[in-house]
Design a protein around this motif. Structure first.
Motif, PDB file in Angstrom:
ATOM      1  N   SER A 167     -52.050 130.742  11.528  1.00 36.03           N
ATOM      2  CA  SER A 167     -51.032 130.728  12.564  1.00 36.03           C
ATOM      3  C   SER A 167     -49.864 130.373  12.177  1.00 36.03           C
ATOM      4  CB  SER A 167     -51.525 129.544  13.723  1.00 36.03           C
ATOM      5  OG  SER A 167     -52.965 129.775  14.140  1.00 36.03           O
ATOM      6  N   ASP A 168     -49.319 130.855  10.667  1.00 33.45           N
ATOM      7  CA  ASP A 168     -48.009 130.710  10.424  1.00 33.45           C
ATOM      8  C   ASP A 168     -47.528 132.108  10.104  1.00 33.45           C
ATOM      9  OD1 ASP A 168     -45.854 130.120   8.756  1.00 33.45           O
ATOM     10  OD2 ASP A 168     -46.781 128.262   8.088  1.00 33.45           O
ATOM     11  N   ARG A 169     -46.316 132.464  10.676  1.00 33.95           N
ATOM     12  CA  ARG A 169     -45.622 133.542  10.450  1.00 33.95           C
ATOM     13  C   ARG A 169     -45.206 133.668   8.970  1.00 33.95           C
ATOM     14  NH1 ARG A 169     -40.676 132.965  14.559  1.00 33.95           N
ATOM     15  NH2 ARG A 169     -42.547 131.949  15.530  1.00 33.95           N
ATOM     16  N   GLY A 170     -44.815 132.549   8.317  1.00 36.17           N
ATOM     17  CA  GLY A 170     -44.238 132.763   7.053  1.00 36.17           C
ATOM     18  C   GLY A 170     -45.246 133.504   6.017  1.00 36.17           C
ATOM     19  N   VAL A 171     -46.571 132.794   6.285  1.00 38.73           N
ATOM     20  CA  VAL A 171     -47.656 133.108   5.494  1.00 38.73           C
ATOM     21  C   VAL A 171     -48.017 134.777   5.599  1.00 38.73           C
ATOM     22  CG1 VAL A 171     -50.270 133.188   4.925  1.00 38.73           C
ATOM     23  CG2 VAL A 171     -48.585 130.960   5.259  1.00 38.73           C
ATOM     24  N   LEU A 172     -47.891 135.253   6.880  1.00 34.85           N
ATOM     25  CA  LEU A 172     -48.066 136.549   7.357  1.00 34.85           C
ATOM     26  C   LEU A 172     -47.053 137.450   6.855  1.00 34.85           C
ATOM     27  CD1 LEU A 172     -49.593 138.672   9.062  1.00 34.85           C
ATOM     28  CD2 LEU A 172     -48.104 137.935  11.100  1.00 34.85           C
ATOM     29  N   LYS A 173     -45.818 136.898   6.721  1.00 39.59           N
ATOM     30  CA  LYS A 173     -44.776 137.846   6.279  1.00 39.59           C
ATOM     31  C   LYS A 173     -44.892 138.106   4.529  1.00 39.59           C
ATOM     32  CE  LYS A 173     -40.998 136.825   9.589  1.00 39.59           C
ATOM     33  NZ  LYS A 173     -39.506 135.975   9.659  1.00 39.59           N
ATOM     34  N   ASN A 174     -45.312 137.034   3.949  1.00 40.80           N
ATOM     35  CA  ASN A 174     -45.756 137.282   2.393  1.00 40.80           C
ATOM     36  C   ASN A 174     -46.804 138.260   2.331  1.00 40.80           C
ATOM     37  OD1 ASN A 174     -43.823 135.251   1.742  1.00 40.80           O
ATOM     38  ND2 ASN A 174     -45.291 133.811   1.772  1.00 40.80           N
ATOM     39  N   GLU A 175     -47.888 138.134   2.969  1.00 41.05           N
ATOM     40  CA  GLU A 175     -48.966 139.053   3.014  1.00 41.05           C
ATOM     41  C   GLU A 175     -48.510 140.369   3.353  1.00 41.05           C
ATOM     42  OE1 GLU A 175     -51.644 137.844   1.908  1.00 41.05           O
ATOM     43  OE2 GLU A 175     -51.326 135.654   1.965  1.00 41.05           O
ATOM     44  N   MET A 176     -47.642 140.713   4.438  1.00 39.42           N
ATOM     45  CA  MET A 176     -47.287 142.041   4.627  1.00 39.42           C
ATOM     46  C   MET A 176     -46.400 142.651   3.712  1.00 39.42           C
ATOM     47  SD  MET A 176     -48.928 142.484   7.299  1.00 39.42           S
ATOM     48  CE  MET A 176     -48.427 144.226   7.607  1.00 39.42           C
ATOM     49  N   GLN A 177     -45.492 141.715   2.813  1.00 38.15           N
ATOM     50  CA  GLN A 177     -44.861 142.303   1.872  1.00 38.15           C
ATOM     51  C   GLN A 177     -45.702 142.746   0.533  1.00 38.15           C
ATOM     52  OE1 GLN A 177     -41.577 142.979   1.601  1.00 38.15           O
ATOM     53  NE2 GLN A 177     -41.421 142.284   3.731  1.00 38.15           N
ATOM     54  N   LYS A 178     -46.787 142.045   0.459  1.00 37.51           N
ATOM     55  CA  LYS A 178     -47.632 142.588  -0.864  1.00 37.51           C
ATOM     56  C   LYS A 178     -48.294 143.798  -0.437  1.00 37.51           C
ATOM     57  CE  LYS A 178     -50.010 138.426  -0.562  1.00 37.51           C
ATOM     58  NZ  LYS A 178     -51.187 137.570  -1.073  1.00 37.51           N
ATOM     59  N   ILE A 179     -48.711 144.035   1.089  1.00 36.57           N
ATOM     60  CA  ILE A 179     -49.293 145.394   1.459  1.00 36.57           C
ATOM     61  C   ILE A 179     -48.297 146.450   1.176  1.00 36.57           C
ATOM     62  CG2 ILE A 179     -50.081 146.442   3.419  1.00 36.57           C
ATOM     63  CD1 ILE A 179     -51.492 143.713   4.061  1.00 36.57           C
ATOM     64  N   LYS A 180     -47.232 146.027   1.631  1.00 33.73           N
ATOM     65  CA  LYS A 180     -45.991 147.086   1.638  1.00 33.73           C
ATOM     66  C   LYS A 180     -45.759 147.524   0.206  1.00 33.73           C
ATOM     67  CE  LYS A 180     -41.003 147.582   2.240  1.00 33.73           C
ATOM     68  NZ  LYS A 180     -39.645 147.016   2.652  1.00 33.73           N
ATOM     69  N   PHE A 181     -45.529 146.469  -0.769  1.00 33.21           N
ATOM     70  CA  PHE A 181     -45.376 147.123  -2.200  1.00 33.21           C
ATOM     71  C   PHE A 181     -46.581 147.577  -2.660  1.00 33.21           C
ATOM     72  CE2 PHE A 181     -42.458 143.039  -2.255  1.00 33.21           C
ATOM     73  CZ  PHE A 181     -41.396 143.883  -2.048  1.00 33.21           C
ATOM     74  N   PHE A 182     -47.844 147.372  -2.385  1.00 31.97           N
ATOM     75  CA  PHE A 182     -49.108 148.105  -2.799  1.00 31.97           C
ATOM     76  C   PHE A 182     -48.867 149.464  -2.438  1.00 31.97           C
ATOM     77  CE2 PHE A 182     -53.546 149.431  -2.018  1.00 31.97           C
ATOM     78  CZ  PHE A 182     -53.907 149.088  -3.463  1.00 31.97           C
ATOM     79  N   CYS A 183     -48.779 149.821  -1.065  1.00 29.99           N
ATOM     80  CA  CYS A 183     -48.639 151.172  -0.432  1.00 29.99           C
ATOM     81  C   CYS A 183     -47.659 151.957  -1.018  1.00 29.99           C
ATOM     82  CB  CYS A 183     -48.593 150.888   0.965  1.00 29.99           C
ATOM     83  SG  CYS A 183     -50.142 150.513   1.787  1.00 29.99           S
ATOM     84  N   LEU A 184     -46.300 151.226  -1.565  1.00 26.09           N
ATOM     85  CA  LEU A 184     -45.359 152.306  -2.189  1.00 26.09           C
ATOM     86  C   LEU A 184     -45.905 152.930  -3.284  1.00 26.09           C
ATOM     87  CD1 LEU A 184     -42.413 149.449  -2.287  1.00 26.09           C
ATOM     88  CD2 LEU A 184     -42.660 151.530  -0.823  1.00 26.09           C
ATOM     89  N   ASN A 185     -46.984 152.454  -4.104  1.00 25.13           N
ATOM     90  CA  ASN A 185     -47.405 153.385  -5.126  1.00 25.13           C
ATOM     91  C   ASN A 185     -48.370 154.294  -4.606  1.00 25.13           C
ATOM     92  OD1 ASN A 185     -45.998 151.796  -6.944  1.00 25.13           O
ATOM     93  ND2 ASN A 185     -47.469 150.325  -6.899  1.00 25.13           N
ATOM     94  N   LYS A 186     -48.640 154.447  -3.222  1.00 20.78           N
ATOM     95  CA  LYS A 186     -49.414 155.448  -2.642  1.00 20.78           C
ATOM     96  C   LYS A 186     -50.772 155.269  -2.998  1.00 20.78           C
ATOM     97  CE  LYS A 186     -45.874 159.120  -2.675  1.00 20.78           C
ATOM     98  NZ  LYS A 186     -45.538 160.474  -2.908  1.00 20.78           N
TER      99      LYS A 186
END
Length: 334
Positions: A167-186
């Protein structure tokens, strides 16, 4: 004076010198603090842990008395604050805090809290509670983020991430950034990859925290504590991981006591120690005798029981334990 979290835009650091943010939603607090810092130009920002202030009151008073010729404003942030900071805050009420604002960042404070009561009743002070984000708020943020970054994800995976974030948006933002960088490499975001991603930083942070704590690297340890949002679950993981680490160090420490050769001890270790970890483990072996490690193991077990009994305050219990540990003189009683 009480402000609701959605009323923070009314907060003016030019007028409000003492501010209390409390609650377990660290992400929301960090977000609002960042917004406040963005609208205050030409400022000096200094961040401390409560224990640093309590151990040396002069730090805070020197900050108040000193003022740079090049800065219009100074903001002091005190993290992981508890009731222990109350006397310090009361002493500041009669001081001239011109051009200085102090933001007190605390975890959960109940209605009987004297610190919370002080800030709620005094009209010159500001008190803001940050409650856990609802699943709806987190789901809305996640879907917006995925849409903006053209990432496709099933609802079950979205729910998995949200449940992981406590229930913490800060943790969620960190997780979404990891997913974003992972998907940048297709790369394909499979369920297996997703599980690895959302556990990567958490495990690394805890492991790094323990290694630097046992090496008595105080500066690095405090830095890790300040940069991470540990949950109640993390505190249990921390104690179990620390116990396993201590048992391994105990074995090496006993061998070192016998052969008096640190390099031989490291070389003969089974399983072999990875090359990049050797120097850090050397420090740990040298810093702790077998007797001290055994005593520490008992203390960690006691701390784990305390954490389980006081889940609402588990992060503070863990933080105090760590800060006491890195500040401990080897020959002193723990």
């Amino acid at each position: 004076m009480i402000l609701k979290s959605y009323e923070i835009k009314k907060l003016d650091l030019e007028k409000n010198n003492l501010v209390l943010f409390y609650g377990q939603n660290e992400g929301a607090k960090e977000e609002e603090i960042s917004k406040l810092l963005e609208i205050n130009n030409n400022i000096t920002i200094n961040t401390y842990d409560e224990k640093q202030i309590l151990d040396n009151q002069e730090i805070l008073y020197n900050e108040i008395l000193s003022k740079s010729l090049f800065d219009d404003k100074k903001i002091i942030i005190i993290n992981r604050a508890t009731e222990k900071i109350l006397n310090t805050i009361e002493n500041l009420l009669n001081k001239n805090l011109s051009d200085i604002s102090i933001i007190i960042n605390s975890n959960i404070l109940d209605k009987k809290s004297k610190l919370r009561s002080l800030f709620e009743k005094d009209k010159k002070l500001i008190c803001v509670a940050f409650y856990p984000d609802t699943p709806e708020i987190l789901s809305r943020f996640t879907n917006n983020f995925l849409r903006q970054n053209n990432i496709t994800m099933s609802q079950s995976h979205i729910n998995l991430i949200i449940n992981k974030c406590n229930s913490d948006r800060g943790v969620l933002k960190n997780e979404m950034q990891k997913i974003k960088f992972f998907c940048l490499n297709k790369k394909k975001l499979s369920a297996e990859n997703l599980l690895k991603l959302i556990n990567l930083i958490e495990n690394y942070s805890i492991s790094e925290l323990i290694d630097n704590c046992l090496a008595k690297n105080k500066k690095k340890t405090i830095g890790i504590l300040n940069e991470n949002n540990f949950s109640n679950e993390d505190c249990i993981i921390f104690t179990r991981t620390l116990l396993n680490k201590l048992k391994k160090i105990l074995k090496l420490s006993k061998e070192f006591k016998e052969n008096k050769d640190i390099n031989k001890t490291i070389s003969n270790a089974k399983p072999p120690i990875f090359w990049k970890d050797k120097e850090l483990i050397k420090q740990q072996i040298i810093k702790w005798t077998p007797k001290e490690i055994i005593k520490l193991i008992y203390n960690v077990n006691e701390m784990e029981i305390l954490v389980k009994k006081n889940s609402n305050n588990s992060v503070n219990i863990m933080s105090d334990f760590i800060l006491n540990l890195v500040s401990l003189d080897i020959n002193n009683e723990f």
